[in-house]
Design an enzyme around this catalytic site. Structure first.
Site, mmCIF file in Angstrom:
data_model
loop_
_atom_site.group_PDB
_atom_site.id
_atom_site.type_symbol
_atom_site.label_atom_id
_atom_site.label_comp_id
_atom_site.label_asym_id
_atom_site.label_seq_id
_atom_site.Cartn_x
_atom_site.Cartn_y
_atom_site.Cartn_z
ATOM 1 N N ASP A 138 7.551 -5.401 -18.201
ATOM 2 C CA ASP A 138 6.896 -4.430 -18.873
ATOM 3 C C ASP A 138 6.128 -5.182 -19.986
ATOM 4 O O ASP A 138 6.799 -5.167 -21.108
ATOM 5 C CB ASP A 138 7.483 -3.178 -19.101
ATOM 6 C CG ASP A 138 6.529 -2.185 -19.607
ATOM 7 O OD1 ASP A 138 5.215 -2.456 -20.077
ATOM 8 O OD2 ASP A 138 6.803 -1.062 -20.155
ATOM 9 N N SER A 157 6.638 6.223 -20.612
ATOM 10 C CA SER A 157 5.461 5.738 -21.174
ATOM 11 C C SER A 157 5.056 6.770 -22.349
ATOM 12 O O SER A 157 5.989 6.649 -23.283
ATOM 13 C CB SER A 157 4.218 5.524 -20.226
ATOM 14 O OG SER A 157 3.111 4.843 -20.838
ATOM 15 N N HIS A 203 5.955 -1.708 -15.712
ATOM 16 C CA HIS A 203 5.857 -0.530 -16.289
ATOM 17 C C HIS A 203 6.458 0.620 -15.390
ATOM 18 O O HIS A 203 6.522 1.597 -15.808
ATOM 19 C CB HIS A 203 4.645 -0.308 -16.834
ATOM 20 C CG HIS A 203 4.270 0.644 -18.047
ATOM 21 N ND1 HIS A 203 5.115 0.764 -19.019
ATOM 22 C CD2 HIS A 203 3.447 1.889 -18.097
ATOM 23 C CE1 HIS A 203 4.788 1.627 -19.910
ATOM 24 N NE2 HIS A 203 3.867 2.389 -19.236
#
Length: 717
Positions: A633, A552, A665
């Site tokens: 995601d 991320s 994610h």
């Protein structure tokens, strides 16, 4: 715990029993919990609901019925839980804790998938029940299994959100339903569920708030329901405003004539959370942020002293400018059983600590005091006589339970450790230490965790694994994770250094806020200074054999590092679901996130967005790089990973790309996660002279052989 490891590997990590937060009875003598275990041999997950006898330490099986979940106490001897019914329905099952499998019965069936059960005993002896479920636009329960199917696969959207986290938005919304469980006049009669009412019907509110809202988004008392919901007048993709609402309910058969009431927060336009009734149901406490469009603003405490006067709201620890006098930002709040104290779970210097404050109106508003700061407390439940029950984890323990007295001078008492403080995994507290270095901004200190392998010897040196966290407003903490586990990487033969640079939470709001318009600035400089500090001060770390990895925002930082001088310090990099191009963040679902952190709307602040764009520095990319990005995601779309991989390949840089069509994610499926760990460890290890994981572990070898591998060697760009 059925796993005992001679070496802590990803297979051990992923197959170890996962225990839920404990649910104690009122005196804390018994604790309900669920536990699930995945078998790679059988490719199957098994789940149980168990009860722990605190006095003897004995755990006994309550039920292993498939779909059984969410155990709750009706009283100290009776248990309620949910089971999966036919065609998408949910059964509410009740039984005695002694002999549950023989004496349980179904008190009622709800024709939908429900969750987040809450219970409260009424004066009549009936039990109020509330739960969440999907509702259709008309307010009725939605059951996916029996719902009519659309004739076309097309979806026409007239507003955003279009999709969120890992799902496409539909007309159905989360809602809170309530009813009662009542017995007949016969003393031997059983509880029966009444019809249920949608508390939010006709309001346009959605609660719990997707994708992560649950029992923390609403609460139940004998007087009604309190909940939080996004302002339905604002676009959810560009606003974080979440308000608090109270619904008086007289007997939980019909709502009060007073109807739904909003609780005012003058001057506060951000997200509210953690609404909780006092034990007597006469007060409400909740947390709220001042800024709209900023999910990591400081949480501040508000209390409604009288639910009959919801317009009377007290702002605790306000300070002179509404920024809040307390440095820290609590994550959640809980009342002590006597209602005289509020407990806070707070991110604090790499832990989740327990703080407390008195609630009496006439007491001086001194700042909350520290009760306990060690490891990560994930849940707190009040017990009789002012005691409380804690659930938590640490870097080496995947689940522990403890109790505290009302007196802060008395230390917590350990009730149960699922891994015996790590020994079941072959781990030890001696592997964990902490360091600090001077940050890029004047006066700041950067805190970092150091995790050594269990066979560490101070006569040897170990390659460095520089671990960068996501968020960016987050932090590495003394907690357990099956996705980003420090110890499982260290056991490959690394010294892991996990820093909390500028933007991290738990070090004061000013430190968190400082990352705004600084994504590749101050945090990057903190990491550069940290690498230099490690070179100079940790003589057991071989920084000539260093790798770096992150997900991320940590993945963004890997891409940023790749284009800057620090990138040449590493033998290999790994980006999981990271940002390649800032412009592409316009395709994200929560637009308020980049708009806040990058200074405003893209079309008005293109220079600010471009300033921290990793793709602008692709001409400098040179370090071998593994890219991982999955198709579900929707926060950072898969095009980001593909673009980064395309650049690496087109430049002739050694690189690989791993993707999962069924992951978001995160990587949650155990088989996928084992492959993830295998590919990551093979990649990193091969660049620092460590054995490949797939060549030393049969499970890893099988995971790699069971995956599709595409590509030819020797091709030139």
């Amino acid at each position: 715990m059925t796993v005992r490891a001679t070496k802590f590997t990803p297979e051990v990590l992923l197959s170890a029993p996962r225990r839920s937060a404990g649910v104690p009875n009122w005196n804390g003598s018994f604790v309900l919990y669920s536990v699930s275990t995945y078998s790679f041999a059988e490719q199957e997950r098994k789940s149980e609901i168990r009860v722990l006898n605190v006095l003897t330490g004995e755990s006994t099986l309550l039920t292993n019925q498939s779909g059984a979940r969410e155990p709750n106490w009706l009283d100290d001897g009776s248990v309620l839980l949910l089971t999966s019914g036919d065609e998408g329905a949910t059964n509410i099952v009740i039984g005695s804790v002694d002999g549950f499998q023989e004496n349980n019965y179904t008190a009622g069936t709800v024709n939908a998938s429900i969750s987040n059960i809450k219970l409260k005993t009424l004066e009549s002896g009936a039990i109020a029940i509330a739960f969440s479920a999907l509702a259709k636009p008309d307010g009725s329960l939605y059951n996916e299994e029996i719902a009519p199917k659309y004739r076309s696969t097309g979806k026409l959207y007239k507003e955003i959100f279009v999709r969120h986290w890992d799902t496409w938005i539909t007309p159905n919304r989360n809602s809170i339903f309530y009813g009662t469980l009542s017995k007949g006049s016969d003393i031997s009669s059983q509880y029966e569920l009444s019809s249920v009412t949608n508390a939010l019907k006709g309001t346009n509110f959605e609660s719990p708030i997707p994708p992560f809202g649950g029992t923390d988004n609403f609460d139940l008392s004998t007087n009604g329901i309190v909940f939080v919901a996004k302002d339905p007048k604002l676009l959810p993709a560009t606003h974080t405003k979440v308000d608090v609402y109270y619904i008086p309910i007289s007997d939980f058969t019909v709502a009060s004539s007073r109807g739904l009431q909003e609780i005012a927060r003058p001057g506060f336009k951000g997200a509210s959370s953690s609404p909780v009734f006092s034990p007597d149901g006469k007060q409400i406490a909740f947390l709220s942020m001042k800024q709209d469009g900023y999910e990591s603003d400081k949480n501040q405490l508000f209390v409604v002293p009288d639910v009959n006067r919801p317009g009377w709201v007290m702002h605790y620890f306000a300070g002179e400018d509404d920024k809040g006098a307390w440095k820290l930002s609590p994550d959640s709040i809980t009342w002590r059983s006597d209602g005289k104290v509020l407990y806070f779970l707070v991110s604090d210097y790499g832990r989740v600590a327990l703080y407390y404050t008195p609630t009496a109106f006439n007491q001086t508003r001194s700042l909350p005091k520290l009760f306990f700061r060690h490891n990560t407390i994930s849940d707190i439940r009040p017990l009789e006589n002012g005691r409380a029950f804690l659930s938590g984890t640490s870097m080496i323990d995947n689940s522990f339970y403890a109790t505290i007295e009302s007196d802060p001078s008395k230390p917590p008492r350990l009730v149960s450790s699922a891994s015996r403080n790590g020994t079941v995994f072959g781990l030890s507290p001696s592997q964990i230490s902490e360091v600090e270095w001077d940050g890029a901004a004047n006066g700041t200190k950067i805190h970092a965790w150091v995790i050594k392998p269990s066979n560490f010897s101070d006569t040897e040196t170990y390659p460095l694994a520089y671990y960068i966290h996501g968020g960016p407003q987050g932090a590495w903490g003394d907690s357990w994770s099956t996705r980003w586990n420090y110890a499982v990487l260290a056991e490959q033969g690394y010294v892991v250094v996990a820093p909390n640079p500028t933007g991290s939470t738990g070090y004061g709001q000013e430190f968190t806020d400082a990352i705004q318009n600084q994504w590749g600035g101050l945090p990057y400089q903190d990491l550069v200074k940290g690498f230099a500090w490690i070179e100079q001060n940790l003589d057991f770390v071989d920084t000539d054999r260093a790798v770096a990895l992150g997900a991320s925002y940590g993945g963004y930082m890997m891409n940023w590092i790749q284009g800057h001088p620090l990138g040449r310090k590493f033998k290999a990099l790994m980006t999981h679901d990271g940002v390649f191009s800032m412009t592409a963040q316009v395709s994200s679902e929560e637009l308020w996130f980049p708009e806040h952190d990058l200074g405003g709307k893209f079309w008005n602040h293109q220079a600010d967005w471009a300033r921290w764009d990793p793709s602008r520095f692709a001409q400098n990319w040179a370090t071998p790089h593994l890219i991982i990005h999955s198709e579900l995601d929707y926060r950072l779309t898969i095009a980001e990973g593909l673009a980064a991989f395309n650049v690496l390949q087109d430049k002739g840089i050694e690189s690989q790309f791993l993707t999962f069509p069924d992951e978001n994610h995160w990587v949650l499926n155990p088989e996928n996660s084992l492959l993830w760990h295998t590919v990551v460890f093979d990649w990193l290890n091969s660049h620092v002279g460590l054995p490949k994981y797939s060549e030393t572990d049969p499970a890893a070898k099988a995971a790699l052989e069971g995956a599709m591998v595409v590509g030819r060697t020797g091709l030139k760009p």
